[in-house]
Design a protein around this motif. Sequence first.
Motif, mmCIF file in Angstrom:
data_model
loop_
_atom_site.group_PDB
_atom_site.id
_atom_site.type_symbol
_atom_site.label_atom_id
_atom_site.label_comp_id
_atom_site.label_asym_id
_atom_site.label_seq_id
_atom_site.Cartn_x
_atom_site.Cartn_y
_atom_site.Cartn_z
ATOM 1 N N GLY A 105 0.912 -1.260 -0.090
ATOM 2 C CA GLY A 105 0.050 0.112 -0.040
ATOM 3 C C GLY A 105 1.138 1.303 -0.010
ATOM 4 O O GLY A 105 0.316 2.519 0.042
ATOM 5 N N GLN A 106 2.161 1.132 0.118
ATOM 6 C CA GLN A 106 3.078 2.312 0.118
ATOM 7 C C GLN A 106 4.124 2.628 -0.953
ATOM 8 O O GLN A 106 4.729 3.494 -0.922
ATOM 9 C CB GLN A 106 3.959 2.269 1.390
ATOM 10 N N LYS A 155 5.705 2.587 -4.669
ATOM 11 C CA LYS A 155 5.356 3.098 -6.137
ATOM 12 C C LYS A 155 4.384 2.665 -6.873
ATOM 13 O O LYS A 155 3.464 3.092 -7.396
ATOM 14 C CB LYS A 155 6.705 3.625 -7.020
ATOM 15 N N PHE A 156 4.505 1.098 -6.771
ATOM 16 C CA PHE A 156 3.630 0.443 -7.526
ATOM 17 C C PHE A 156 2.242 0.518 -7.068
ATOM 18 O O PHE A 156 1.336 0.627 -7.803
ATOM 19 C CB PHE A 156 4.245 -1.007 -7.743
ATOM 20 N N CYS A 157 2.281 0.057 -5.590
ATOM 21 C CA CYS A 157 0.880 0.135 -4.951
ATOM 22 C C CYS A 157 0.152 1.556 -5.239
ATOM 23 O O CYS A 157 -1.127 1.521 -5.428
ATOM 24 C CB CYS A 157 1.229 -0.138 -3.406
ATOM 25 N N LEU A 158 1.012 2.547 -4.767
ATOM 26 C CA LEU A 158 0.386 3.972 -5.072
ATOM 27 C C LEU A 158 -0.031 4.254 -6.419
ATOM 28 O O LEU A 158 -0.834 5.262 -6.546
ATOM 29 C CB LEU A 158 1.363 5.196 -4.602
ATOM 30 N N SER A 159 0.503 3.644 -7.526
ATOM 31 C CA SER A 159 0.259 3.975 -8.889
ATOM 32 C C SER A 159 -1.254 4.010 -9.227
ATOM 33 O O SER A 159 -1.716 4.270 -10.107
ATOM 34 C CB SER A 159 1.197 3.341 -9.880
ATOM 35 N N GLY A 160 -1.975 2.769 -8.617
ATOM 36 C CA GLY A 160 -3.295 2.570 -8.939
ATOM 37 C C GLY A 160 -3.385 1.764 -10.264
ATOM 38 O O GLY A 160 -4.461 1.573 -10.694
ATOM 39 N N LYS A 161 -2.218 1.482 -10.860
ATOM 40 C CA LYS A 161 -2.006 0.898 -12.121
ATOM 41 C C LYS A 161 -1.715 -0.447 -12.431
ATOM 42 O O LYS A 161 -1.826 -1.185 -13.265
ATOM 43 C CB LYS A 161 -1.312 1.703 -13.065
ATOM 44 N N CYS A 207 3.257 -5.057 -6.466
ATOM 45 C CA CYS A 207 3.865 -4.315 -5.124
ATOM 46 C C CYS A 207 5.482 -4.989 -5.379
ATOM 47 O O CYS A 207 5.676 -6.102 -5.489
ATOM 48 C CB CYS A 207 3.122 -5.094 -3.854
ATOM 49 N N GLN A 208 6.300 -4.047 -5.025
ATOM 50 C CA GLN A 208 7.830 -4.515 -5.030
ATOM 51 C C GLN A 208 8.404 -4.241 -3.670
ATOM 52 O O GLN A 208 9.444 -4.404 -3.787
ATOM 53 C CB GLN A 208 8.330 -3.458 -6.171
ATOM 54 N N ALA A 209 7.627 -4.169 -2.777
ATOM 55 C CA ALA A 209 8.228 -3.833 -1.560
ATOM 56 C C ALA A 209 8.956 -4.796 -1.028
ATOM 57 O O ALA A 209 10.484 -4.522 -0.299
ATOM 58 C CB ALA A 209 6.998 -3.683 -0.227
ATOM 59 N N ILE A 210 8.799 -6.268 -1.280
ATOM 60 C CA ILE A 210 9.820 -7.187 -0.901
ATOM 61 C C ILE A 210 10.297 -7.967 -1.913
ATOM 62 O O ILE A 210 10.903 -9.189 -1.812
ATOM 63 C CB ILE A 210 9.080 -7.992 0.300
ATOM 64 N N ARG A 211 10.271 -7.609 -3.052
ATOM 65 C CA ARG A 211 10.523 -8.174 -4.463
ATOM 66 C C ARG A 211 12.074 -8.854 -4.387
ATOM 67 O O ARG A 211 12.371 -9.951 -4.854
ATOM 68 C CB ARG A 211 10.470 -7.167 -5.774
ATOM 69 N N VAL A 212 12.932 -7.976 -3.895
ATOM 70 C CA VAL A 212 14.474 -8.288 -4.029
ATOM 71 C C VAL A 212 14.768 -9.683 -3.134
ATOM 72 O O VAL A 212 15.151 -10.589 -3.430
ATOM 73 C CB VAL A 212 15.326 -7.131 -3.854
ATOM 74 N N THR A 213 14.359 -9.547 -2.011
ATOM 75 C CA THR A 213 14.474 -10.486 -1.014
ATOM 76 C C THR A 213 13.748 -11.866 -1.235
ATOM 77 O O THR A 213 14.179 -12.972 -1.244
ATOM 78 C CB THR A 213 14.273 -10.005 0.506
ATOM 79 N N VAL A 232 6.262 -18.970 7.932
ATOM 80 C CA VAL A 232 6.315 -17.529 8.390
ATOM 81 C C VAL A 232 6.221 -16.861 7.203
ATOM 82 O O VAL A 232 6.920 -17.051 6.212
ATOM 83 C CB VAL A 232 7.821 -17.421 9.204
ATOM 84 N N LEU A 233 5.296 -15.486 7.179
ATOM 85 C CA LEU A 233 5.215 -14.829 6.146
ATOM 86 C C LEU A 233 5.105 -13.163 6.565
ATOM 87 O O LEU A 233 4.630 -12.930 7.677
ATOM 88 C CB LEU A 233 3.874 -14.848 5.323
ATOM 89 N N PRO A 234 5.694 -12.303 5.570
ATOM 90 C CA PRO A 234 5.237 -10.950 5.996
ATOM 91 C C PRO A 234 3.910 -10.664 6.126
ATOM 92 O O PRO A 234 3.152 -11.147 5.506
ATOM 93 C CB PRO A 234 6.152 -10.091 4.935
ATOM 94 N N GLU A 235 3.759 -9.768 7.055
ATOM 95 C CA GLU A 235 2.196 -9.508 7.143
ATOM 96 C C GLU A 235 1.406 -8.734 5.968
ATOM 97 O O GLU A 235 0.577 -9.122 5.570
ATOM 98 C CB GLU A 235 2.488 -8.050 8.277
ATOM 99 N N ILE A 236 2.503 -8.085 4.963
ATOM 100 C CA ILE A 236 1.898 -7.411 3.979
ATOM 101 C C ILE A 236 1.794 -8.879 2.863
ATOM 102 O O ILE A 236 1.030 -8.612 1.699
ATOM 103 C CB ILE A 236 2.892 -6.527 3.277
ATOM 104 N N SER A 237 1.879 -10.038 3.103
ATOM 105 C CA SER A 237 1.721 -11.137 2.158
ATOM 106 C C SER A 237 0.511 -11.908 2.745
ATOM 107 O O SER A 237 0.449 -13.178 2.266
ATOM 108 C CB SER A 237 3.042 -11.760 2.053
ATOM 109 N N LEU A 238 -0.363 -11.234 3.406
ATOM 110 C CA LEU A 238 -1.475 -12.228 3.894
ATOM 111 C C LEU A 238 -2.869 -11.420 3.687
ATOM 112 O O LEU A 238 -3.026 -10.266 4.153
ATOM 113 C CB LEU A 238 -1.439 -12.400 5.550
#
Length: 369
Positions: free
Chosen positions: A93-94, A96-102, A106-112, A146-152
């Motif tokens: 939700g924060q 650039k991708f989430c905020l684009s609305g397009k 979401c790229q928040a945790i893409r790299v790891t 175990v998962l990040p909260e943003i992945s549930l």
Amino acid sequence: MKVTAAVAWKAGQPLSIEDINLDGPKHGEVLIRNVAAGVCHTDAFTLSGDDPEGIFPTVLGHEAGAIVEEIGPGVTSVQVGDHVIPLYTPECGQCKFCLSGKTNLCQAIRVTQGKGLMPDGTSRFSKNGQAIYHYMGTSSFAEYTVLPEISLAKINKAAPLDKVCLLGCGVTTGIGAVLNTAKVEPGSTVAIFGLGGIGLSAIQGAVIANAERIIAIDINEDKFEFAKQLGATDCINPKHFDQPIQDVLVDMTDGGVDYSFECIGNVNTMRSALECCHKGWGESVIVGVAGAGQEISTRPFQLVTGRVWRGTAFGGVKGRSELPDYVEKYLRGEIKIDEMVTYTMPLNDINRAFDLMHQGKSIRSVIIY
Ligand code: APR
Ligand code: ZN
Ligand code: ZN
């Protein structure tokens, strides 16, 4: 804690059921108990060794229904006992991708996540001191993970997790491709290439969108009966025609379809799917995932004359904000999932689920923990 998991130690080898260590949730993370998990082609693709991003040893699986067992520090959006669907495409939700609305990417945790690690750069799984990597940020072929909260995605507890687990990948991908990515209008003519779990779900999406004509295409005619039950108006087998299937479709539809969906992952049928689209406006959506290194082709004139080629991941669906409504649609009978579950089995038999998939005998096998 010790958890039973199906470990993929090496590419090309059967999964090995064993007890491994799972560390508890760190900041922003959640421990979940998997109740059920579907077996998807992407798991098989990675296990085969053909996935250039595959990292071993790992715990595969990305189509689960689960219950929250413990929350780490800082977690606010889920509580112990909540029913959740893990997301391989998170929603922070924060970014650039989430905020684009397009986009839902979401790229928040893409790299790891791509490296098989939690956002802090470490793994929670291990055995005898050796790290075992996460997979697609989900690793659903373990009793607990175990998962990040943003992945549930938190969902209605009334929904049976052994069915709605399929909303974690295949069913949502097919329906979302039609409703979110293509935004099919009522009265449209639609062609769907490939009648596996994804294509059958795309048929359901086309029904929800009130498409008038839904043409289903597969070389395996065993798939036609169920496709018709779901709402396909025509079923055709390309092997019965001498002409290319795109020409057949253009003839059948007075110039081409309004929308087409490639749900096979074959670059040749991707071309057919584009070229069966109507001049001036027809849109083709690539849903299937082609093998590593493959390329698509067509004559650019196809695009100059108004056809559109696009693709979609997870049906363009933002998991945390949109998946709960998919679950409600299932509960109201508007999305059919039960019929997609061809086999269920315990984790011990998971290798049989892969065999059934390779033999084309299953739409989906679901592991019940
Ligand atoms: N023409 C028409 N149909 C075909 C062709 C072809 N050349 N080749 C295969 N098919 C049909 C198969 O007979 C099968 O019914 O496509 C269908 C594919 O279904 P599944 O193998 O069950 O695959 P599914 O789970 O639906 O996924 C489809 O999406 O996520 C990706 O990796 C996945 O690329 C795969 C695709
Ligand atoms: Zn999948
Ligand atoms: Zn984001």
